[in-house]
Design an enzyme around this catalytic site. Structure first.
Site, short mmCIF file in Angstrom:
data_model
loop_
_atom_site.label_atom_id
_atom_site.label_comp_id
_atom_site.label_asym_id
_atom_site.label_seq_id
_atom_site.Cartn_x
_atom_site.Cartn_y
_atom_site.Cartn_z
N ASN A 169 0.75 -1.20 0.03
CA ASN A 169 0.10 0.09 -0.08
C ASN A 169 0.86 1.30 -0.04
O ASN A 169 0.56 2.33 -0.64
CB ASN A 169 -0.80 0.02 1.34
N ASP A 186 8.56 6.42 7.52
CA ASP A 186 7.66 5.84 8.43
C ASP A 186 6.99 6.93 9.55
O ASP A 186 7.60 7.79 9.72
CB ASP A 186 8.44 4.88 9.27
N ARG A 278 4.92 -10.00 4.81
CA ARG A 278 4.57 -8.63 5.68
C ARG A 278 6.02 -8.06 5.56
O ARG A 278 6.43 -7.71 7.04
CB ARG A 278 3.88 -9.09 6.80
N CYS A 280 10.08 -6.49 3.61
CA CYS A 280 10.78 -6.29 2.40
C CYS A 280 10.18 -5.38 1.43
O CYS A 280 10.89 -5.50 0.33
CB CYS A 280 11.23 -7.65 1.97
N ASP A 282 10.61 -2.50 1.14
CA ASP A 282 11.66 -1.42 1.05
C ASP A 282 12.77 -2.27 -0.01
O ASP A 282 13.41 -1.24 -0.75
CB ASP A 282 12.00 -0.93 2.15
#
Ligand SMILES: *[C@@H]1O[C@H](CO)[C@@H](O)[C@H](O)[C@H]1NC(C)=O
Length: 354
Positions: A169, A186, A278, A280, A282
């Protein structure tokens, strides 16, 4: 020297205390009068004792040097304490893309912070919960953006709603973006505005490159049956080896086109992998940009602050999972797209020793 002593003698004579003996004259020659100095300094020296005056004058001189060096920056047009002069709003700003998950108090802090940065054109919060954000949270954040923004142009504030919790997302393309630059961050990472503006100018000089604050690296671990195995290295490895090939999207600039490439062009098996594990997303983004550019990312020097409790990277087994991601993605690519580098971008205004 002789004129000075003559003057001095005249002054003393006027007070009825002439240097009539050779011994006294010798003493005077050795003493504090023993240097060429303007009239005012001599007057001060007459008022106070010699050694103390010298100390005082030395202190004054040091103060002057400090004052001068501190002014030097602003005279020359670079001052570390004010927003970067290299940054100009006319060249466009950036969209801050905040990924959040069930941490509203952190979200409030980071939205308030990024709203205060002059380069922020818009703030998008990626929301990945089955329930949409509450009206009170929404109105709080909208108000805080208006209040904290210091520029005439108020940043747009928007939630990008997703029903399911999926790390892909955070890289979904955004409609009606006004900037090419995305600052992906973040919800628990705060980058000071001056540092952010500096990184933005770095990105502007290399808009297809990922420009960020958190470097990571890879190295070849070995080969088995013609297949290369790589290791993923964290902060310590980068520090030790002085090289990196990844900057994490927890605090990085990249071009908006990579959102489209990630969502529509990257092999769907990689997105499925990210959904399943859930983790990686990045690394996947770094591989995508490296494959598209054949170039390394750019690490920018600057302090960043993590305002929450320690995140996923401190969990046990994290590095094993990251290793596995890296190797699984590489086998999907068929080659190793990451490019290593030793370059680090620094703000000249903060570098005193060349
Ligand atoms: C890597 O880049 C090449 C050339 O730009 C492209 O054709 C290829 O599809 C990319 N690979 C992946 C896995 O995205």
């Amino acid at each position: 020297m002789s004129t000075l002593i003559a003057l001095r003698n005249d002054a003393l004579t006027a007070h009825g205390d002439a240097l009539d003996s050779p011994a006294k004259e010798k003493a005077a020659n050795r003493g504090v009068y023993n240097c060429r100095s303007p009239l005012l300094l001599r007057r001060i020296r007459q008022l106070f004792g010699g050694a103390r005056v010298n100390l005082l004058l030395s202190l004054c001189f040091l103060c002057l040097v400090f004052w001068f060096t501190s002014r030097l920056g602003s005279w020359m047009g670079w001052n570390p304490h004010y927003p970067s002069s290299a940054y100009s709003p006319s060249r466009g700003g950036y969209t801050v893309l905040i990924n959040t998950w069930k941490r509203n108090s952190l979200l409030k802090q980071s939205v308030a912070h990024y709203a205060s940065c002059s380069g922020t054109d818009a703030i998008h919060v990626v929301w990945s919960e089955s329930d949409p954000p509450s009206d009170s949270l929404k109105s709080y954040l909208e108000k805080i953006v208006l209040k904290k923004s210091l520029t005439a142009h108020k940043p747009n504030f928007m939630f990008d709603l997703n029903k399911e919790d999926n790390l892909n997302n955070r890289f979904k393309p955004i409609e009606d973006l006004r900037t090419d630059a995305i600052f992906s961050v973040d919800d628990d990472v705060v980058v000071p505005c001056s540092t952010l503006d500096f990184a933005f100018t770095v990105w502007q000089s290399a808009p297809l490159t990922m420009v960020g604050f958190v470097p990571r690296m890879h190295w070849l671990d070995g080969e088995k049956n013609g297949v290369m195995y790589y290791n993923y290295g964290g902060w310590w490895s980068v520090w030790w080896m002085g090289t990196y090939s990844i900057v994490l999207s927890k605090a990085a600039f990249f071009h908006r086109k990579y959102l489209d490439l990630y969502t529509y062009n990257m092999p769907s098996s990689i997105r499925d992998y990210v959904t399943r594990e859930r983790n990686c997303e990045d690394i996947a983004m770094s591989l995508l940009v490296a494959n598209a550019t054949d170039a390394p990312p750019i690490w920018v020097k600057g302090k960043i602050y993590e305002i929450g409790l320690s995140g996923i990277s401190s969990l046990q087994g994290h590095s094993t999972r990251r290793n596995k991601c890296l190797n699984d993605f590489i086998s999907l690519y068929g080659t190793m797209p990451l490019v290593s580098t030793n370059v680090k971008a620094v703000d000249v205004r903060h570098e005193w020793f060349w």
